[in-house]
Structure formats: structure tokens, C-alpha cells
Design a protein around this motif. Structure first.
Motif, PDB file in Angstrom:
ATOM      1  N   TYR A   1       9.672   7.931  -3.568  1.00 45.59           N
ATOM      2  CA  TYR A   1       9.298   6.493  -4.241  1.00 45.59           C
ATOM      3  C   TYR A   1      10.592   5.693  -4.155  1.00 45.59           C
ATOM      4  O   TYR A   1      10.487   4.561  -3.817  1.00 45.59           O
ATOM      5  N   ASP A   2      11.754   6.299  -4.581  1.00 48.71           N
ATOM      6  CA  ASP A   2      13.041   5.636  -4.648  1.00 48.71           C
ATOM      7  C   ASP A   2      13.487   4.881  -3.177  1.00 48.71           C
ATOM      8  O   ASP A   2      13.869   3.729  -3.245  1.00 48.71           O
TER       9      ASP A   2
ATOM     10  N   SER B   1       0.776  -1.149  -0.039  1.00 46.99           N
ATOM     11  CA  SER B   1      -0.035   0.030   0.081  1.00 46.99           C
ATOM     12  C   SER B   1       0.754   1.496   0.074  1.00 46.99           C
ATOM     13  O   SER B   1       0.638   2.186  -0.663  1.00 46.99           O
ATOM     14  N   SER B   2       1.846   1.262   0.657  1.00 43.00           N
ATOM     15  CA  SER B   2       2.839   2.305   0.821  1.00 43.00           C
ATOM     16  C   SER B   2       3.635   2.715  -0.579  1.00 43.00           C
ATOM     17  O   SER B   2       3.625   3.816  -0.978  1.00 43.00           O
ATOM     18  N   VAL B   3       3.875   1.742  -1.226  1.00 41.39           N
ATOM     19  CA  VAL B   3       4.778   1.799  -2.596  1.00 41.39           C
ATOM     20  C   VAL B   3       3.734   2.370  -3.422  1.00 41.39           C
ATOM     21  O   VAL B   3       3.858   3.362  -4.353  1.00 41.39           O
ATOM     22  N   ARG B   4       2.279   1.655  -3.166  1.00 41.79           N
ATOM     23  CA  ARG B   4       1.461   2.595  -4.261  1.00 41.79           C
ATOM     24  C   ARG B   4       0.906   3.658  -3.945  1.00 41.79           C
ATOM     25  O   ARG B   4       0.708   4.599  -5.147  1.00 41.79           O
TER      26      ARG B   4
ATOM     27  N   ALA C   1       8.885  19.624  -6.924  1.00 40.39           N
ATOM     28  CA  ALA C   1       8.019  18.713  -6.306  1.00 40.39           C
ATOM     29  C   ALA C   1       8.081  17.185  -6.894  1.00 40.39           C
ATOM     30  O   ALA C   1       7.539  16.170  -6.215  1.00 40.39           O
ATOM     31  N   VAL C   2       7.882  17.153  -8.377  1.00 42.25           N
ATOM     32  CA  VAL C   2       8.289  15.826  -8.858  1.00 42.25           C
ATOM     33  C   VAL C   2       9.696  15.122  -8.371  1.00 42.25           C
ATOM     34  O   VAL C   2       9.736  13.924  -7.937  1.00 42.25           O
TER      35      VAL C   2
ATOM     36  N   THR D   1       1.650   9.392  -5.829  1.00 43.57           N
ATOM     37  CA  THR D   1       2.098  10.739  -5.696  1.00 43.57           C
ATOM     38  C   THR D   1       2.799  11.306  -6.652  1.00 43.57           C
ATOM     39  O   THR D   1       3.022  12.480  -7.099  1.00 43.57           O
ATOM     40  N   LEU D   2       3.859  10.239  -6.894  1.00 50.08           N
ATOM     41  CA  LEU D   2       4.912  10.786  -8.098  1.00 50.08           C
ATOM     42  C   LEU D   2       3.995  11.025  -9.453  1.00 50.08           C
ATOM     43  O   LEU D   2       4.239  11.796 -10.070  1.00 50.08           O
ATOM     44  N   LYS D   3       2.919  10.222  -9.843  1.00 51.12           N
ATOM     45  CA  LYS D   3       2.264  10.293 -11.146  1.00 51.12           C
ATOM     46  C   LYS D   3       1.660  11.783 -11.038  1.00 51.12           C
ATOM     47  O   LYS D   3       1.480  12.501 -11.980  1.00 51.12           O
ATOM     48  N   ASN D   4       0.940  12.141  -9.810  1.00 50.97           N
ATOM     49  CA  ASN D   4       0.361  13.256  -9.744  1.00 50.97           C
ATOM     50  C   ASN D   4       1.112  14.509  -9.784  1.00 50.97           C
ATOM     51  O   ASN D   4       0.727  15.443 -10.223  1.00 50.97           O
TER      52      ASN D   4
END
Length: 404
Positions: free
Chosen positions: A390-391, A315-318, A382-383, A323-326
Motif C-alpha cells: 500500500y505504501d 482503482s489500484s490504490v483502492r 501478511a499485514v 487488501t490491507l484491511k482484509n
């Protein structure tokens, strides 16, 4: 009485070890650090080359140096390394630690017998402590590797925090630039409003409102500058500088945003599970139940813990991926807005040259472009922050349950 590996420990030493265990199970990752001076101690000089030490010991703080700076100079990391070195459990497996706890309980039973008839209250206290230690021995599944992984996870989290502070420092500077542009815009609007008031086409209330907006924008500059200073200090202290230092901050790292589209979430999730510090500890604790008197109860407990923590890691990775995609989508939108603002500014420049718009309208368009440029850079950073998080989740820091 047993004469196991820990037999030489006295009551005071064992108490310290047990206290260390209690603190270990509830260790929290620090987010901010108070004022401190740079630590003089680090690894032995032979641990790195002279060139490597020279880079770490200069007054420049770069993105690439952050992991090494944290390892060598962060106060929490250095204190944890000392605590690990002082913790006698770092030399033993789970069964050794159980035997040590039982040895200590046996010593307390002897003390209780010695006190019998002299002080029943003290004897009862010793017996209660002995029983508590035996319960802890039955439940112990901690070993040297689990202790090490806990400290490693804290260090990795501090490195992540430092990287996010680094990016936040640059984002704060863009916010400060944007605040100054907002102030310039407010000044232009106030001047224009005064001119229109003098021409009889604006009211006194319009002038007062424009002046208030200008004052608010001026105050926002002070707030933005304070945020830049705060971000710098937080970054510096986390990397070992003193609170009032003025380190030279290196450039932003380069990141290829096109790679975001090719992320394999399923594969990354499996990698995150394999690397996760908490899951690694869970699996080791499950293995260590084999030699416990409470084998059945503990095995059930840690099997459930592994399942729950595995679900939480996924769930945390998702969440980190979303967040990264947004963030990437917001950046793409900011790029589009900057392009539109650039077109509008270019049109305003042509129209101003033709005399079809006023100087105030031309300047307003130019300021809108400045703001759009700052917004684009803020969105880009922000990205970078989302990608860094994420990494880190894939590398072992995806959120899971507490160790123990």
C-alpha cells in the motif's frame, strides 16, 4: 541536411538508440533473478561515507538497508544505470530527439539516391526506413525525464519486491515451524492410534491412515524448508549477494497496526496520483505534443491516456487498501484464535494435573496452541506485506498503463 544536436550520430548509433527506446517502452519489472555473483561496481567511493559503505558491504541484510543495497548492487538496477548513461537521449528534450530522427531519415534518403540505378531494392529499403523514422519523429514525445522516470520506477519496484521477499522469508520460517508442529501432532496421533489398536478399540485401517498422515506431514517439512531456502536466496540475490551466499538477515521491522484505522484513503489516492511514475510521464508526454507535427492526434491520445491511467491508479490504490484491511481483519481473527487456544491449553493443563484427561489429550491441546501462535505470526507478517505494498502504491507504484 540539418546539423542539430544529434548530427554526429552514425547509423549504428541511432539504431542502438531506437532499439533502446523500443525496449524502454516494454520494460518489465523483474520478479525473480537467477544465480549471479555480487557486483563489484557501485557508486563512486565518495558518494557515501566510510561508515555507510561499511554497513552496506558487511554480510548483514537489514530491512532499512534494502533501498541502498538495491541501488548499489542489484544487477538490473546497475545495468539500467549504465544503459541510461549510454543513452544519448538522456541529454535532450523531445524536440531534439525529433530532429535527430529527421536527420537520420535525411541521411537514409541520401543513401537511397546513391543506390538508385545500382540496387533499386536497397534504395527502396532506405526510403522505407527514412519514412519510418519520420513517422517516429512526428510521434515522439519522449525526453530525458521520461527516460529517467522509467528507470526510477523499475528500481522502486525492485525495492518493493525485495521488501516483500524479506517478509516472505520470515513468513516461510513460520510456515516451517508450523509444519514441524503438524508432524509432531501426527506422530502423537499415530502413537495413540497404535495404542488403541493394541487395546482393541481401533482398526488396522485406522493405524495405516494415521501412519500415512505422519508421512505426509514429514514430507511437508521438507517442502517448507525448501521454501525458506528459496525465499532467502531470492532476497539475497535481489540485494546483490551471490546465489549461494549465507547473508545474515536482520529483524522484522516494527509497524504500528493501529495506524491502519486512521488511513485517509481519499488523501492517499490524491498523493498516489501525484507521485505515480506513469502519470508523471503521461503529463510530460502530453506537454511534449505541443511541438509535434501530429499535435492534434497526439494530444487526443495522451489526454485519453491520462484519464485512463488516473482511473487505474485510483482503482489500484483502492485494491491495495482493501487488501490491507482484509489482512488486518485476518490478523485480528488469528489473535482471537490464539487466545482461545491458549485458554484451551491452560484448561487442558489443569485437567491433566487433576487426572481427568490423558497425556495425549493434553499434548494435543498444547500443539494446537503452538499452531495458533504460528498462524498469528503468519497473519501479522501478511499485514506487514499488505501495508508495504500500500505504501509503495502511494509512493508512485500504483498500477497504471504502460509508458509510451
Amino acid at each position: 541536411m540539418k546539423t542539430g544536436s544529434f548530427a554526429y550520430m552514425n547509423n549504428k548509433r541511432m539504431t542502438a538508440v531506437l532499439l533502446s527506446a523500443a525496449l524502454l517502452s516494454s520494460a518489465a519489472v523483474p520478479g525473480a533473478f537467477g544465480p549471479m555473483t555480487i557486483r563489484a561496481y557501485a557508486s563512486p567511493s565518495f558518494a557515501r561515507t566510510e561508515e555507510e559503505w561499511a554497513v552496506l558491504q558487511d554480510n548483514k541484510l537489514t530491512w532499512e538497508e534494502i533501498p541502498d543495497l538495491v541501488a548499489e548492487y542489484n544487477a538490473t538496477v546497475r545495468d539500467n544505470e549504465q544503459a541510461y548513461a549510454d543513452d544519448e537521449r538522456n541529454m535532450y528534450d523531445a524536440q531534439d530527439i525529433r530532429e535527430a530522427l529527421i536527420d537520420q531519415a535525411d541521411d537514409l534518403d541520401v543513401a537511397a539516391m546513391d543506390m538508385a540505378g545500382t540496387s533499386e531494392a536497397s534504395a527502396a529499403q532506405y526510403r522505407a526506413q527514412a519514412n519510418q523514422l519520420r513517422d517516429q519523429a512526428d510521434d515522439n514525445v519522449t525526453d530525458r525525464d521520461i527516460i529517467r522516470w522509467n528507470y526510477d520506477s523499475i528500481e522502486a519496484s525492485i525495492v518493493l519486491n525485495a521488501r516483500l521477499y524479506f517478509l516472505n522469508y520470515y513468513s516461510s520460517m513460520e510456515q516451517a515451524k508450523k509444519a514441524r508442529t503438524a508432524y509432531d501432532t501426527a506422530v502423537l496421533n499415530h502413537t495413540s492410534t497404535v495404542n488403541r489398536f493394541n487395546a482393541g478399540i481401533a482398526t488396522q485401517m485406522d493405524v495405516l491412515t494415521a501412519k500415512e498422515s505422519m508421512q505426509t506431514a514429514e514430507a511437508a517439512i521438507l517442502t517448507a524448508d525448501a521454501a525458506v531456502d528459496s525465499a532467502r536466496k531470492l532476497l539475497q540475490v535481489t540485494c546483490g549477494w551471490s546465489y549461494d551466499s549465507e547473508a545474515e538477515i536482520g529483524e522484522l521491522p516494527r509497524m504500528d497496526f493501529e495506524k491502519i484505522a486512521s488511513i485517509d484513503l481519499a488523501a492517499d489516492t490524491e498523493t498516489a496520483k501525484k507521485n505515480n511514475y506513469t502519470l508523471r510521464s503521461d503529463e510530460r508526454m502530453l506537454k511534449n505534443t505541443d511541438s509535434s507535427n501530429n499535435f492534434v492526434q497526439l494530444r487526443t491520445k495522451y489526454e485519453k491516456k491520462i484519464k485512463d491511467d488516473t482511473d487505474q491508479v485510483s482503482s489500484s490504490v483502492r485494491t491495495a487498501y482493501d487488501t490491507l484491511k482484509n489482512a488486518k481483519q485476518s490478523y485480528d481473527n488469528a489473535v482471537s484464535q490464539r487466545e482461545l487456544a491458549a485458554n484451551s491449553a491452560a484448561l487442558a493443563e489443569r485437567n491433566y494435573a487433576l487426572g481427568t484427561i490423558s497425556a495425549a489429550e493434553y499434548q494435543a491441546a498444547a500443539k494446537q496452541l503452538e499452531t495458533a501462535v504460528y498462524d498469528e505470526e503468519i497473519a501479522r507478517i501478511a499485514v506487514m506485506s499488505a501495508w508495504t505494498s500500500y505504501d509503495a502504491a502511494i509512493a508512485g507504484l500504483a498500477s497504471a498503463g504502460q509508458t509510451g
